[in-house]
Scaffold this motif. Structure first.
Motif, PDB file in Angstrom:
ATOM      1  N   PRO A 152       0.816  -1.221   0.000  1.00 21.26           N
ATOM      2  CA  PRO A 152       0.000   0.000   0.000  1.00 21.26           C
ATOM      3  C   PRO A 152       0.848   1.269   0.000  1.00 21.26           C
ATOM      4  CG  PRO A 152      -0.927  -1.603   1.516  1.00 21.26           C
ATOM      5  CD  PRO A 152       0.402  -2.155   1.059  1.00 21.26           C
ATOM      6  N   LYS A 153       1.973   1.231   0.686  1.00 19.91           N
ATOM      7  CA  LYS A 153       2.849   2.411   0.728  1.00 19.91           C
ATOM      8  C   LYS A 153       3.349   2.758  -0.665  1.00 19.91           C
ATOM      9  CE  LYS A 153       7.187   4.107   2.688  1.00 19.91           C
ATOM     10  NZ  LYS A 153       8.356   3.762   3.553  1.00 19.91           N
ATOM     11  N   ALA A 154       3.778   1.738  -1.425  1.00 18.29           N
ATOM     12  CA  ALA A 154       4.265   1.987  -2.782  1.00 18.29           C
ATOM     13  C   ALA A 154       3.140   2.495  -3.673  1.00 18.29           C
ATOM     14  CB  ALA A 154       4.858   0.706  -3.362  1.00 18.29           C
ATOM     15  N   SER A 155       1.939   1.946  -3.483  1.00 18.87           N
ATOM     16  CA  SER A 155       0.797   2.381  -4.274  1.00 18.87           C
ATOM     17  C   SER A 155       0.431   3.828  -3.965  1.00 18.87           C
ATOM     18  CB  SER A 155      -0.409   1.476  -4.007  1.00 18.87           C
ATOM     19  OG  SER A 155      -1.541   1.898  -4.732  1.00 18.87           O
ATOM     20  N   VAL A 156       0.451   4.180  -2.683  1.00 16.92           N
ATOM     21  CA  VAL A 156       0.127   5.545  -2.271  1.00 16.92           C
ATOM     22  C   VAL A 156       1.067   6.541  -2.933  1.00 16.92           C
ATOM     23  CG1 VAL A 156       0.206   7.137  -0.323  1.00 16.92           C
ATOM     24  CG2 VAL A 156      -1.011   4.976  -0.112  1.00 16.92           C
ATOM     25  N   GLU A 157       2.354   6.208  -2.979  1.00 12.80           N
ATOM     26  CA  GLU A 157       3.318   7.117  -3.583  1.00 12.80           C
ATOM     27  C   GLU A 157       3.036   7.329  -5.067  1.00 12.80           C
ATOM     28  OE1 GLU A 157       5.522   9.039  -2.028  1.00 12.80           O
ATOM     29  OE2 GLU A 157       4.511   8.209  -0.263  1.00 12.80           O
ATOM     30  N   LYS A 158       2.630   6.262  -5.762  1.00 15.28           N
ATOM     31  CA  LYS A 158       2.298   6.405  -7.177  1.00 15.28           C
ATOM     32  C   LYS A 158       1.060   7.264  -7.371  1.00 15.28           C
ATOM     33  CE  LYS A 158       4.307   2.021  -8.704  1.00 15.28           C
ATOM     34  NZ  LYS A 158       4.024   0.687  -9.293  1.00 15.28           N
ATOM     35  N   TRP A 159       0.033   7.027  -6.544  1.00 18.33           N
ATOM     36  CA  TRP A 159      -1.193   7.812  -6.666  1.00 18.33           C
ATOM     37  C   TRP A 159      -0.962   9.261  -6.255  1.00 18.33           C
ATOM     38  CZ3 TRP A 159      -5.108   6.814  -9.526  1.00 18.33           C
ATOM     39  CH2 TRP A 159      -5.489   5.499  -9.795  1.00 18.33           C
ATOM     40  N   ARG A 160      -0.112   9.461  -5.259  1.00 19.46           N
ATOM     41  CA  ARG A 160       0.172  10.835  -4.847  1.00 19.46           C
ATOM     42  C   ARG A 160       0.892  11.587  -5.964  1.00 19.46           C
ATOM     43  NH1 ARG A 160       2.403   9.987  -0.169  1.00 19.46           N
ATOM     44  NH2 ARG A 160       0.628  10.541   1.123  1.00 19.46           N
ATOM     45  N   GLY A 161       1.844  10.922  -6.607  1.00 20.01           N
ATOM     46  CA  GLY A 161       2.534  11.560  -7.728  1.00 20.01           C
ATOM     47  C   GLY A 161       1.580  11.887  -8.858  1.00 20.01           C
ATOM     48  N   PHE A 162       0.675  10.959  -9.159  1.00 22.60           N
ATOM     49  CA  PHE A 162      -0.338  11.195 -10.187  1.00 22.60           C
ATOM     50  C   PHE A 162      -1.218  12.387  -9.812  1.00 22.60           C
ATOM     51  CE2 PHE A 162      -4.916  10.472 -10.762  1.00 22.60           C
ATOM     52  CZ  PHE A 162      -5.021  10.603 -12.138  1.00 22.60           C
ATOM     53  N   THR A 163      -1.682  12.399  -8.569  1.00 25.93           N
ATOM     54  CA  THR A 163      -2.589  13.456  -8.117  1.00 25.93           C
ATOM     55  C   THR A 163      -1.920  14.821  -8.172  1.00 25.93           C
ATOM     56  OG1 THR A 163      -3.605  11.846  -6.626  1.00 25.93           O
ATOM     57  CG2 THR A 163      -4.154  14.137  -6.269  1.00 25.93           C
ATOM     58  N   GLU A 164      -0.680  14.890  -7.734  1.00 25.60           N
ATOM     59  CA  GLU A 164       0.034  16.166  -7.766  1.00 25.60           C
ATOM     60  C   GLU A 164       0.241  16.642  -9.199  1.00 25.60           C
ATOM     61  OE1 GLU A 164       3.494  15.333  -5.496  1.00 25.60           O
ATOM     62  OE2 GLU A 164       2.470  15.540  -3.547  1.00 25.60           O
ATOM     63  N   ASP A 165       0.512  15.722 -10.118  1.00 27.26           N
ATOM     64  CA  ASP A 165       0.613  16.093 -11.537  1.00 27.26           C
ATOM     65  C   ASP A 165      -0.687  16.703 -12.029  1.00 27.26           C
ATOM     66  OD1 ASP A 165       3.182  15.222 -11.691  1.00 27.26           O
ATOM     67  OD2 ASP A 165       2.741  13.361 -12.767  1.00 27.26           O
TER      68      ASP A 165
END
Length: 513
Positions: free
Chosen positions: A492-505
């Motif tokens: 979940p931690k790795a997934s959160v980082e990917k989604w956070r990067g997507f969201t910030e973009d």
């Protein structure tokens, strides 16, 4: 909507209906609030009179046994709620047990949620929410319940705020992806919105346009950019109607985008057709694997920014020592009724294995109809594998199943978009052998590291590899340890980082207008 001022807000569009869809919506809502730190809005276009009390309904999911329940700060309402302003009470209409008749002989049906009566010779249905307050009026064509040319939705002052006009489709002239599945059906033609004075404020050609208009209106109240997240084929077309420049439009594909996954020249899948043919409408498209991202870019270009974000899995608190596993136990897991899973092929492969390895056992876990279970059992018996291949049924604790075995066999056919079973298996230290199909398993399984990947159709090579592994205990142990080491990429931690990067973009994209 001042509550959203100066907040970074994610709108999650959901066609709320089944329990699984509701649970998924709540999980995403909680992810954005608790893990990514953004204010989530769950918005549905489905009309449901009980959505007037949807917050209480969602927060009660824990008591109903759901693993996820709604975040206290999330906002949830339907498009109709927004325009009807149902966060205030609707006016109450007298709905006691008065007898309503047509020609003094046909009684109206009066139920807790609605009543049907006749007005000026026309058949009329009144819908109420669970507080017995009027929310919708439907006028039918004579006594034909299937054809209602008009619906009227009421606001909190008892005035009509939405009118829906329908047409009866018989000629195959279809408009949307869902209309393609319809014939001789009542199909929505347009919505008309009215202001407080009863004047027409907008005319919108269907639910997609109505939902887009709602998103535009919501966005005006937000202090910071909005992102529209979408996982439903119904909502894809909404992006083309969005007018507000600060709405960053994205969609998530949980399925392959081509009709024939083996043929790069294939037509797009019916439910992904809008995305493929209008990919420039979106600011971002999220797939589950890098392989699918690359294939999509090769065929349709990269007019939108493409992301690969797979599923996540809670990693086990403790790693099970290899010595506790049964070195003769193999498993297969999935929906027994899915042709994609090809359990007959799994059994055929094991037939070869059983002849080479004394004591080897294949356990097949999954839910299926009684007819399907009997069909598979008959196939097992026919091959003389009774007792060697065991249909175990549905598991409430798949983690325990994976932790007790040394191999997971995946024989899925083309059409997978990920492979949850392969991911769960690897995260629990059980390597997977799979075919090189599109998409999912080859991205989840690292060939020679956490399992093995064979060319589609190489059944002989697949079966021989299973035998090779079962005869080599040091190899089994090394693969199991590799699985644990590699599983962090599914956390979940790795997934959160990917989604956070997507969201910030997406926020940066929306801020630029």
């Amino acid at each position: 909507m001042d509550v959203f001022k100066n907040s970074e807000t994610v709108i999650i569009l959901e066609n709320l209906g089944s329990g699984a869809v509701i649970e998924n919506a709540m999980r995403k809502s909680n992810f954005y609030k608790d893990l990514a730190g953004y204010t989530p809005v769950l918005l549905t276009v489905q009309y449901n009179k009980y959505l007037h009390n949807i917050r209480g309904e969602f927060q009660n999911q824990k008591a109903k046994g759901y693993q996820t329940w709604l975040n206290e700060d999330a906002r949830v309402f339907s498009v109709f709620d927004y325009f009807q302003r149902t966060w205030a009470y609707l006016r109450t209409l007298a709905t006691d047990n008065a007898v309503v008749k047509k020609n003094d002989d046909i009684l109206a049906r009066i139920n807790p949620g609605y009543k049907i009566c006749y007005e000026n010779g026309a058949r009329v249905r009144y819908d109420y929410d669970n507080m017995r307050q009027l929310s919708r009026k439907t006028v039918y064509d004579s006594d034909n319940e299937e054809y209602h040319p008009a619906e009227y939705y009421y606001n909190t002052q008892g005035k009509i705020c939405i009118k829906a006009d329908y047409r009866w489709v018989t000629d195959g002239a279809f408009d949307t992806v869902y209309d393609i599945l319809l014939r001789d059906q009542n199909v929505l033609e347009k919505y008309t919105l009215f202001d407080e004075e009863g004047n027409v404020s907008a005319e919108l050609p269907g639910r997609e346009a109505l939902t887009a208009h709602c998103v535009d209106c919501l966005a005006e109240g937000f202090g910071k950019p909005v992102i529209m997240i979408d996982e439903s084929a119904f909502f894809y077309g909404i992006s083309g109607y969005i007018k507000n420049k600060k709405v960053a439009k994205s969609c998530v594909i949980h399925g392959t985008f081509l009709k024939d996954h083996n043929n790069p020249d294939s037509e797009p899948d019916l439910y992904r057709k809008y995305i493929c043919e209008n990919c420039g409408v979106f600011d971002a498209i999220v797939f589950q694997t890098e392989t699918e991202v690359n294939d999509f870019a090769d065929k349709y270009g990269a007019l939108a920014k493409l992301y690969a974000i797979g599923h996540a899995y809670p990693l086990p608190v403790q790693k099970v020592p290899f010595e506790m596993r049964d070195t003769k136990k193999i498993i297969g897991m999935g929906r027994l009724g899915s042709n994609m899973k090809r359990f007959e092929l799994t059994i055929v492969i094991f037939e070869y294995v059983a002849k080479q390895i004394d004591g080897a056992v294949l356990e097949i876990w999954g839910r299926g109809t009684e007819e399907r279970v009997n069909e598979l059992q008959g196939f097992i018996d026919k091959l003389g594998l009774t007792g060697r291949v065991v249909l175990k049924g549905y598991s409430e604790n798949p983690r325990e199943v994976f932790q007790g075995a040394v191999l997971n066999l995946n024989t899925s056919y083309h059409g997978e978009s990920w492979n949850l079973v392969a991911m769960e298996s690897i995260c629990n230290g059980c390597p997977t052998i799979t075919f090189d199909i599109k998409y999912g398993p080859p991205d989840v399984v690292r060939d020679g590291v956490t399992g093995f990947v064979f060319n589609e159709g190489d059944v002989e090579g697949y079966a021989e590899k299973v035998v090779y592994v079962l005869k080599n205990v040091p190899l089994m142990k090394r693969l199991s340890e590799n699985c644990y080491a590699d599983s962090e990429r599914f956390s979940p931690k790795a997934s959160v980082e990917k989604w956070r990067g997507f969201t910030e973009d997406m926020f940066r994209r929306a801020e630029s207008g």
